[in-house]
Every structure is written in C-alpha cells, then in structure tokens.
Design a protein around this motif. Structure first.
Motif: not given
Length: 447
Positions: A173-183
């Motif tokens: 996952l290095s170099g990947l930008k991930v949005v995580v919406d935890c509600a």
C-alpha cells in the motif's frame, strides 16, 4: 414458537423505547446468561462491544447487570467493529459475544446482536429459546456465584493485528492514498490504524464521534462525503463503512461507487481464477442484481440466493461449504477471514486486487452492467399490516402482470425498521418506475 423480539439482525429499536430500554436489556442479558450458563460454574464469559451511540452506555450497563446476575463474567471491549466481536468471541474462548449497535440506522436507534462461541450469529432456534426464557421466571445465581465485569484494553489492538494478517502483501500500500470514512462509528480508531500500518497514506473521514453523529451524512449510506474527499485529496481509493463497520462501499479515484454486488463479482471472479472459491458459487440475497447472476453464469459460477439478511447468507454458506457471500448493501462475508460481514477486511481485499493486478480502482469497480433496479421504502405505524390490505395485494398482482416475466418484483417488510420495502428490476426503466410507483401509492394509502 416464532421470534417476536428478535428481527433479522438481533433486537433493534429506538433508544429508551421498547424494546431498547435499560429494563429490557437487563432482562435480555439475564435470559442470554441463563441460556449459555447451564452448568452452574463461574468460568463462563461474554465479550461486549459497542459502537459510538450515546445510548450504548445505558444498554452496556444494563446488559452487564443482567449477565452477571446469572453468573456470567463480562469482558467490556468498548467501541469496536461488529466483526471484531465475532472474532474476539472465538479468540478469547467466550461463550457469548454481544454487539450493541443499530448498524447503519441513525443515532437515536440502537440494537443488540448476539454471537455464539464459534463467533457466528445465533441461530433462529437459539433466539427463540432466549425469548422463551425471557418470558419465564429467570433463575438468578446465588450471591457467591454472581459474575464479574472488567474492561479489556487490548481487544481493539487484537483485532487490528488480525485484520492486517488478511492482507496478502505487506508494504504493497506504500504510495497509495486511501480515504476511509468510518461514519463516526465503531471503526473510527481501527480502520485508519490498519490502513496506515499497512503503508497507505490515509485520509480519515467520520472519525470524530460525539454520540449523536453516527451515520450522519457520512459512511456507506451517504457516500457523497467520501466521494468528495476522494476527489479533493486526489486519493486512489475510498472505503466507506457503516456505523458498526460490517458494511462497505468502495469508491474509485473519480468518486464512482461500487456496491456490494460489484465488489462480490470482483472477488468471486478472482477467487475462482485462483481456485479459492469454494463450491463454485457466491451466496447473495434476493435483492442482488440480475446482472450479478448473469456475470457469474457467464463464468461457469452459480448465484445462490437467500432471504434478506446477512445471517441467512451466512447460514447458507455454512450449509453448503461456500466461502464468499454477502448483500448488495455492502455486507461482504468471507468465511476464510471472518464470521460475519467485515467492511474493513473487504476493503483490504479490494486493495489487494489493485496491488496484485497493478490496475486502478476505476478499472475494477465496474464488473458487470446492472439491470435497472428501483427500491422505495414506505414507513408504517405500530399495529399496521399494509401488505395484508386487499388494495395492496391487487396492486402487486397488477404489477406482476405488467412485468410478465421481463423483470423481478420483491415486496417485503424490513427486518430492522418499520418499513415496507418495494423493489423491482426491469430492463424497461419507464415500466419499472410505473410499477413501483403504483405499489408505493397503494401501500401509502393503506397505512
């Protein structure tokens, strides 16, 4: 005897209103304790997790009182995802697991979900027996056999470490930008931590719970928030969870959404190619799109349909020895990894597909063309049975005649809310809108 208190996913309702009162939670805890503690010993234990609703404190305390009154020892996990409770029930050799959550519902609702010692949700038979005990004189423990309760500080950490083991390639996952919406829900700590420790550049959304904002304009039921964040931050992927993190929606780098059907299609195809898909089948509910069924059939795979509810999906998976199933709403059940839907682990599996194929999310989120589908809900009051009204029956019969085998019609009562769900599926979108509108109008008139 049929279940009266339990719905398709435990007991649920408006907080401080029957059945979600402290009094009922106490009695339910005592009944469940009596059901699982059958030998009089004091070695029995129950783990309790919760999401971030204000009413969780009240229900947690009441359940604890009921359980300890029948000799159960209570281990309090605090806010953790629902799948963490399933995992920890089995991992910590507990006799019972309880999750206090109303999942994707608004903050004023709450619920109680039960897990057996194997980490799976209780069977209908077990719930019926607990209801029977609840309606009788519950035998309490003697003073010297009252149970104990204590906080468990490492429960969340145990789950975080386990979730990381389900991702096949450390550092990918290095170099990947991930949005995580935890509600603003149960995964507000766990999900960002797992993704960051696996190497992602994490943009957390919905991680400031205040007891009232769970699922409010965020999470898997309001994906616009995550989509906006993905575009604004130039992220590679968005993962939108619901309040207890057993559901997920995936968003590609443009903000386009993949629902549970598209996610399951991707996983089924990949697992079949790797000879990991057991039984050559995917288990889903009657709500899943006809396009998913056609996608699977074209690959020599089967779609096994069940009634709506992830518990029924899991039951069929266990009966047939299948290892992949879920719901269009985003419950993705992978019994190789979890005993119930796990939105975070499903998100990790999607990221694994990106890492292993070298493809962008937009190349993976759309696996099949969906057949047009329309779902509308009609709320009804206590004591009403709108589906029994002759006018509603006539409207349904008329709609079926108009579809004449060219589509599907599914009318049902929700198992978690006082709603009639009207769903139709048809290639002709104009006809689809008309038949749904006719039935909705009939139901609204009846209520």
């Amino acid at each position: 005897m049929s279940r009266k208190l339990f719905g398709t996913d435990g007991v649920r309702g408006t907080a401080n209103t029957h059945p979600m009162t402290a009094e009922m939670a106490l009695k339910l805890g005592a009944a469940a304790g009596r059901y699982f503690r059958t030998d009089g010993r004091n070695g029995h234990r129950v783990v309790i997790g919760k999401d971030t609703r204000l009413s969780g404190y009240m229900i947690e305390n009441a359940l604890t009182a009921g359980l300890t009154s029948t000799g159960m020892n209570v281990l309090l996990l605090g806010p953790v995802p629902t799948p963490a409770v399933g995992y920890l029930t089995r991992s910590m050799r507990a006799d019972l697991g309880i999750m206090i959550s109303a999942s994707h519902n608004p903050h004023h609702d709450n619920g109680i979900k039960f897990f057996g010692p194997d980490g799976f949700k209780l069977s209908d038979e077990a719930e019926i027996e607990i209801e029977r005990i609840l309606g009788s004189e519950i035998e309490l423990s003697s003073p010297e056999h009252i149970g104990r309760a204590k906080r468990i500080d490492d429960g969340l950490g145990r789950y975080v470490e386990y979730a990381k083991t389900t991702f096949p390639a450390r550092g990918a996952l290095s170099g990947l930008k991930v949005v995580v919406d935890c509600a603003n829900g149960a995964a507000y700590k766990a999900a960002p931590e797992v993704l960051w420790e696996l190497g992602a550049d994490v943009v957390p959304v919905g991680v400031a719970p205040n007891g009232f904002n769970i699922n409010e304009k965020c999470g898997s039921t309001h994906v616009e928030t995550a989509a906006e964040a993905v575009v604004a931050h130039g992220a590679d992927l968005g993962i939108a969870l619901d309040g207890d993190a057993d559901r997920v929606m995936i968003l590609d780098e443009t903000g386009a959404v993949a629902d549970g059907d598209q996610i399951m299609a991707l996983f089924a195809a990949r697992w079949a190619e790797a000879q990991k898909l057991k039984g050559g089948a995917l288990v889903a509910t009657v709500m899943s799109n006809l396009g998913l069924e056609r996608f699977l059939t074209g690959r020599g795979l089967r779609l096994e349909r069940t009634a709506v509810g992830d518990r029924y999906v899991v039951e069929r998976m266990r009966e047939g020895g299948y290892n992949l199933g879920g719901e269009q709403s985003g419950h993705i059940v992978m019994t190789d990894y979890a005993t119930t839907g796990d939105g975070l682990i499903a998100g990790l599996q999607f990221l694994a597909a990106m890492a292993e194929t070298g493809r962008r999310a937009s190349e993976l989120v759309h696996q099949f063309p969906s057949v047009p589908q329309l779902l509308k809900n009609v709320r009804y009051g206590a004591g009403k049975e709108p589906l029994s009204a002759p006018t509603v029956k006539d409207a349904i019969t008329g709609a079926e005649a108009r579809l004449n085998g060219t589509g599907r019609l599914l009318i049902r009562k929700s198992g978690t809310e006082p709603l009639i769900r009207v769903m139709a599926e048809c290639e002709d979108e104009a006809l689809l809108a008309e038949v749904v509108s006719d039935i909705v109008a009939a139901v609204e008139a009846a209520v």
